[in-house]
Design a protein around this motif. Structure first.
Motif, PDB file in Angstrom:
ATOM      1  N   TRP A   1      -7.103 -12.000   1.686  1.00  0.00           N
ATOM      2  CA  TRP A   1      -8.518 -12.341   1.871  1.00  0.00           C
ATOM      3  C   TRP A   1      -9.401 -11.089   1.815  1.00  0.00           C
ATOM      4  CZ3 TRP A   1      -7.931 -15.730   6.931  1.00  0.00           C
ATOM      5  CH2 TRP A   1      -7.332 -16.944   6.602  1.00  0.00           C
ATOM      6  N   LEU A   2      -8.933 -10.015   2.438  1.00  0.00           N
ATOM      7  CA  LEU A   2      -9.747  -8.804   2.572  1.00  0.00           C
ATOM      8  C   LEU A   2      -9.656  -7.864   1.374  1.00  0.00           C
ATOM      9  CD1 LEU A   2      -9.054  -7.812   6.298  1.00  0.00           C
ATOM     10  CD2 LEU A   2     -11.214  -8.670   5.361  1.00  0.00           C
ATOM     11  N   ALA A   3      -8.765  -8.117   0.446  1.00  0.00           N
ATOM     12  CA  ALA A   3      -8.460  -7.170  -0.630  1.00  0.00           C
ATOM     13  C   ALA A   3      -9.694  -6.598  -1.337  1.00  0.00           C
ATOM     14  CB  ALA A   3      -7.509  -7.815  -1.641  1.00  0.00           C
ATOM     15  N   PRO A   4     -10.702  -7.400  -1.693  1.00  0.00           N
ATOM     16  CA  PRO A   4     -11.846  -6.826  -2.404  1.00  0.00           C
ATOM     17  C   PRO A   4     -12.706  -5.889  -1.543  1.00  0.00           C
ATOM     18  CG  PRO A   4     -11.717  -9.209  -2.738  1.00  0.00           C
ATOM     19  CD  PRO A   4     -10.801  -8.869  -1.596  1.00  0.00           C
ATOM     20  N   SER A   5     -12.658  -6.066  -0.230  1.00  0.00           N
ATOM     21  CA  SER A   5     -13.552  -5.328   0.658  1.00  0.00           C
ATOM     22  C   SER A   5     -12.881  -4.187   1.403  1.00  0.00           C
ATOM     23  CB  SER A   5     -14.157  -6.297   1.692  1.00  0.00           C
ATOM     24  OG  SER A   5     -14.810  -7.374   1.061  1.00  0.00           O
ATOM     25  N   LEU A   6     -11.575  -4.102   1.338  1.00  0.00           N
ATOM     26  CA  LEU A   6     -10.838  -3.136   2.162  1.00  0.00           C
ATOM     27  C   LEU A   6     -10.967  -1.680   1.698  1.00  0.00           C
ATOM     28  CD1 LEU A   6      -9.087  -3.158   4.692  1.00  0.00           C
ATOM     29  CD2 LEU A   6      -7.094  -3.444   3.224  1.00  0.00           C
ATOM     30  N   PRO A   7     -10.868  -1.359   0.413  1.00  0.00           N
ATOM     31  CA  PRO A   7     -10.931   0.052   0.004  1.00  0.00           C
ATOM     32  C   PRO A   7     -12.227   0.732   0.461  1.00  0.00           C
ATOM     33  CG  PRO A   7     -10.124  -1.302  -1.793  1.00  0.00           C
ATOM     34  CD  PRO A   7     -10.601  -2.248  -0.726  1.00  0.00           C
ATOM     35  N   GLY A   8     -12.071   1.860   1.141  1.00  0.00           N
ATOM     36  CA  GLY A   8     -13.214   2.628   1.603  1.00  0.00           C
ATOM     37  C   GLY A   8     -13.876   2.114   2.861  1.00  0.00           C
TER      38      GLY A   8
ATOM     39  N   GLY B   1      -4.059  -2.511  12.003  1.00  0.00           N
ATOM     40  CA  GLY B   1      -4.778  -1.286  11.667  1.00  0.00           C
ATOM     41  C   GLY B   1      -4.059  -0.429  10.656  1.00  0.00           C
ATOM     42  N   PHE B   2      -2.773  -0.186  10.853  1.00  0.00           N
ATOM     43  CA  PHE B   2      -2.031   0.661   9.917  1.00  0.00           C
ATOM     44  C   PHE B   2      -1.878  -0.018   8.553  1.00  0.00           C
ATOM     45  CE2 PHE B   2      -0.208   2.724  13.879  1.00  0.00           C
ATOM     46  CZ  PHE B   2      -0.882   3.923  13.685  1.00  0.00           C
ATOM     47  N   GLU B   3      -1.776  -1.338   8.544  1.00  0.00           N
ATOM     48  CA  GLU B   3      -1.736  -2.056   7.265  1.00  0.00           C
ATOM     49  C   GLU B   3      -3.042  -1.845   6.503  1.00  0.00           C
ATOM     50  OE1 GLU B   3       0.192  -4.196   4.392  1.00  0.00           O
ATOM     51  OE2 GLU B   3       1.079  -4.233   6.402  1.00  0.00           O
ATOM     52  N   ALA B   4      -4.166  -1.871   7.232  1.00  0.00           N
ATOM     53  CA  ALA B   4      -5.463  -1.635   6.594  1.00  0.00           C
ATOM     54  C   ALA B   4      -5.541  -0.240   5.992  1.00  0.00           C
ATOM     55  CB  ALA B   4      -6.590  -1.853   7.609  1.00  0.00           C
ATOM     56  N   LEU B   5      -5.103   0.767   6.739  1.00  0.00           N
ATOM     57  CA  LEU B   5      -5.099   2.130   6.202  1.00  0.00           C
ATOM     58  C   LEU B   5      -4.182   2.244   4.995  1.00  0.00           C
ATOM     59  CD1 LEU B   5      -5.055   4.719   9.145  1.00  0.00           C
ATOM     60  CD2 LEU B   5      -6.885   4.284   7.498  1.00  0.00           C
ATOM     61  N   SER B   6      -3.024   1.631   5.071  1.00  0.00           N
ATOM     62  CA  SER B   6      -2.073   1.677   3.974  1.00  0.00           C
ATOM     63  C   SER B   6      -2.677   1.117   2.689  1.00  0.00           C
ATOM     64  CB  SER B   6      -0.804   0.888   4.328  1.00  0.00           C
ATOM     65  OG  SER B   6       0.141   0.927   3.286  1.00  0.00           O
ATOM     66  N   ARG B   7      -3.548   0.125   2.831  1.00  0.00           N
ATOM     67  CA  ARG B   7      -4.125  -0.558   1.674  1.00  0.00           C
ATOM     68  C   ARG B   7      -5.471   0.010   1.242  1.00  0.00           C
ATOM     69  NH1 ARG B   7      -2.205  -6.495   1.086  1.00  0.00           N
ATOM     70  NH2 ARG B   7      -0.355  -6.612   2.408  1.00  0.00           N
ATOM     71  N   GLY B   8      -5.871   1.147   1.805  1.00  0.00           N
ATOM     72  CA  GLY B   8      -7.041   1.816   1.259  1.00  0.00           C
ATOM     73  C   GLY B   8      -8.254   1.938   2.148  1.00  0.00           C
ATOM     74  N   ALA B   9      -8.182   1.498   3.408  1.00  0.00           N
ATOM     75  CA  ALA B   9      -9.311   1.703   4.309  1.00  0.00           C
ATOM     76  C   ALA B   9      -9.578   3.201   4.467  1.00  0.00           C
ATOM     77  CB  ALA B   9      -9.029   1.074   5.669  1.00  0.00           C
ATOM     78  N   ALA B  10     -10.846   3.556   4.627  1.00  0.00           N
ATOM     79  CA  ALA B  10     -11.214   4.965   4.733  1.00  0.00           C
ATOM     80  C   ALA B  10     -10.936   5.541   6.109  1.00  0.00           C
ATOM     81  CB  ALA B  10     -12.689   5.146   4.389  1.00  0.00           C
TER      82      ALA B  10
ATOM     83  N   GLY C   1       0.807  -1.207   0.000  1.00  0.00           N
ATOM     84  CA  GLY C   1       0.000   0.000   0.000  1.00  0.00           C
ATOM     85  C   GLY C   1       0.841   1.258   0.000  1.00  0.00           C
ATOM     86  N   GLN C   2       0.223   2.366   0.374  1.00  0.00           N
ATOM     87  CA  GLN C   2       0.886   3.661   0.291  1.00  0.00           C
ATOM     88  C   GLN C   2       2.080   3.786   1.226  1.00  0.00           C
ATOM     89  OE1 GLN C   2      -1.248   7.096   1.846  1.00  0.00           O
ATOM     90  NE2 GLN C   2      -2.666   5.779   2.993  1.00  0.00           N
ATOM     91  N   TRP C   3       2.092   3.005   2.311  1.00  0.00           N
ATOM     92  CA  TRP C   3       3.200   3.059   3.272  1.00  0.00           C
ATOM     93  C   TRP C   3       4.052   1.798   3.217  1.00  0.00           C
ATOM     94  CZ3 TRP C   3      -1.301   4.376   6.877  1.00  0.00           C
ATOM     95  CH2 TRP C   3      -1.653   5.721   6.713  1.00  0.00           C
TER      96      TRP C   3
ATOM     97  N   LEU D   1       3.470   8.320   9.953  1.00  0.00           N
ATOM     98  CA  LEU D   1       2.831   7.976   8.679  1.00  0.00           C
ATOM     99  C   LEU D   1       1.962   9.110   8.129  1.00  0.00           C
ATOM    100  CD1 LEU D   1       1.669   4.350   9.586  1.00  0.00           C
ATOM    101  CD2 LEU D   1       3.641   4.983   8.176  1.00  0.00           C
ATOM    102  N   GLY D   2       1.614  10.047   8.972  1.00  0.00           N
ATOM    103  CA  GLY D   2       0.668  11.076   8.542  1.00  0.00           C
ATOM    104  C   GLY D   2      -0.721  10.501   8.367  1.00  0.00           C
ATOM    105  N   ALA D   3      -1.107   9.601   9.267  1.00  0.00           N
ATOM    106  CA  ALA D   3      -2.382   8.886   9.155  1.00  0.00           C
ATOM    107  C   ALA D   3      -3.504   9.745   9.735  1.00  0.00           C
ATOM    108  CB  ALA D   3      -2.292   7.550   9.875  1.00  0.00           C
ATOM    109  N   SER D   4      -4.054  10.631   8.932  1.00  0.00           N
ATOM    110  CA  SER D   4      -5.052  11.585   9.412  1.00  0.00           C
ATOM    111  C   SER D   4      -6.417  10.941   9.662  1.00  0.00           C
ATOM    112  CB  SER D   4      -5.208  12.726   8.400  1.00  0.00           C
ATOM    113  OG  SER D   4      -5.586  12.222   7.123  1.00  0.00           O
ATOM    114  N   ASP D   5      -6.680   9.793   9.075  1.00  0.00           N
ATOM    115  CA  ASP D   5      -7.975   9.131   9.228  1.00  0.00           C
ATOM    116  C   ASP D   5      -7.945   8.080  10.330  1.00  0.00           C
ATOM    117  OD1 ASP D   5      -9.222  10.559   7.118  1.00  0.00           O
ATOM    118  OD2 ASP D   5      -8.190   9.277   5.679  1.00  0.00           O
ATOM    119  N   CYS D   6      -7.194   8.345  11.376  1.00  0.00           N
ATOM    120  CA  CYS D   6      -6.992   7.388  12.469  1.00  0.00           C
ATOM    121  C   CYS D   6      -7.345   8.038  13.805  1.00  0.00           C
ATOM    122  CB  CYS D   6      -5.536   6.918  12.474  1.00  0.00           C
ATOM    123  SG  CYS D   6      -5.113   5.780  13.799  1.00  0.00           S
TER     124      CYS D   6
END
Length: 205
Positions: free
Chosen positions: A59-66, A80-89, A30-32, A111-116
């Motif tokens: 396993w989660l790839a199709p459902s993770l974005p957003g 948690g940070f892996e989820a954000l890195s891969r597109g969780a909202a 992901g982004q990080w 990481l600059g994880a503003s959505d956390c």
């Protein structure tokens, strides 16, 4: 039981910052990708290994974005940070240990994880009240010695913390007899060493 006034979002101490621990875990994709998260040596803190995380997020790839994610026993923050890195909202993290919580804040800033959002509260306290929001993906990986699974899984369901068709990821000891609500459907399950890791999806009641 607690209320939201008691469960205040923890703040980063600036006068005496906690030193970064000796242990670390790396974000896989992901982004990080490749960024290193440092965490302290705290009793019961057991980061999910790279091989398990790679399998889980495949396993989660199709459902993770957003998705809206809850990391109920954050520890190192690896899930948690892996989820954000891969597109969780968004990501909500629960971690009552003061030192581990401080490291989560450090890593969030790095990481600059503003959505956390990071809360200094035990999962079983947080989930004991009626939900104020619902989550699409929940990570349940508590300290194995405390046997928190029965209570926490019941609270997730009964108090409304799960979105329709939410995914629930659970780690347990290898031979642990896990009981989930009847309408949770087991999607995937594997073993790695002495750990069983499973992904459930919430179905209709």
């Amino acid at each position: 039981m607690i209320n939201r006034r008691q469960a205040k979002k923890s703040k980063v101490a600036t006068a005496n910052p906690v030193k970064m621990g000796a242990a670390n875990v790396k974000i896989i994709a992901g982004q990080w990708r490749g960024r290193v998260l440092r965490f302290p040596e705290v009793d019961g803190l057991r980061p999910t290994g790279n091989r398990i995380r790679e399998t889980l997020f495949n396993w989660l790839a199709p459902s993770l974005p957003g998705s809206r994610c809850l990391d109920a026993f954050s520890g190192s923050g690896a899930l948690g940070f892996e989820a954000l890195s891969r597109g969780a909202a968004s990501l909500t993290m629960l971690e009552p240990d003061r030192i581990a919580n401080q490291h989560l804040h450090n890593n969030m800033k790095l990481l600059g994880a503003s959505d956390c959002k990071i809360w200094a509260v035990r999962a079983e306290q947080w989930l004991a009240i009626p939900a104020t929001e619902s989550f699409d993906i929940v990570f349940i990986d508590p300290p194995f010695t405390l046997d928190l699974w029965p209570g926490v899984l019941t609270q997730l369901e009964q108090n409304g913390w799960l979105a329709t068709n939410a995914y629930i990821y659970i780690e347990t000891p290898k031979h642990y007899a896990l009981h989930t609500p009847a309408h949770w459907q087991l999607q995937r399950s594997k073993q790695a060493g002495q750990v069983t890791f499973s992904l459930y999806q919430r179905g209709s009641d």
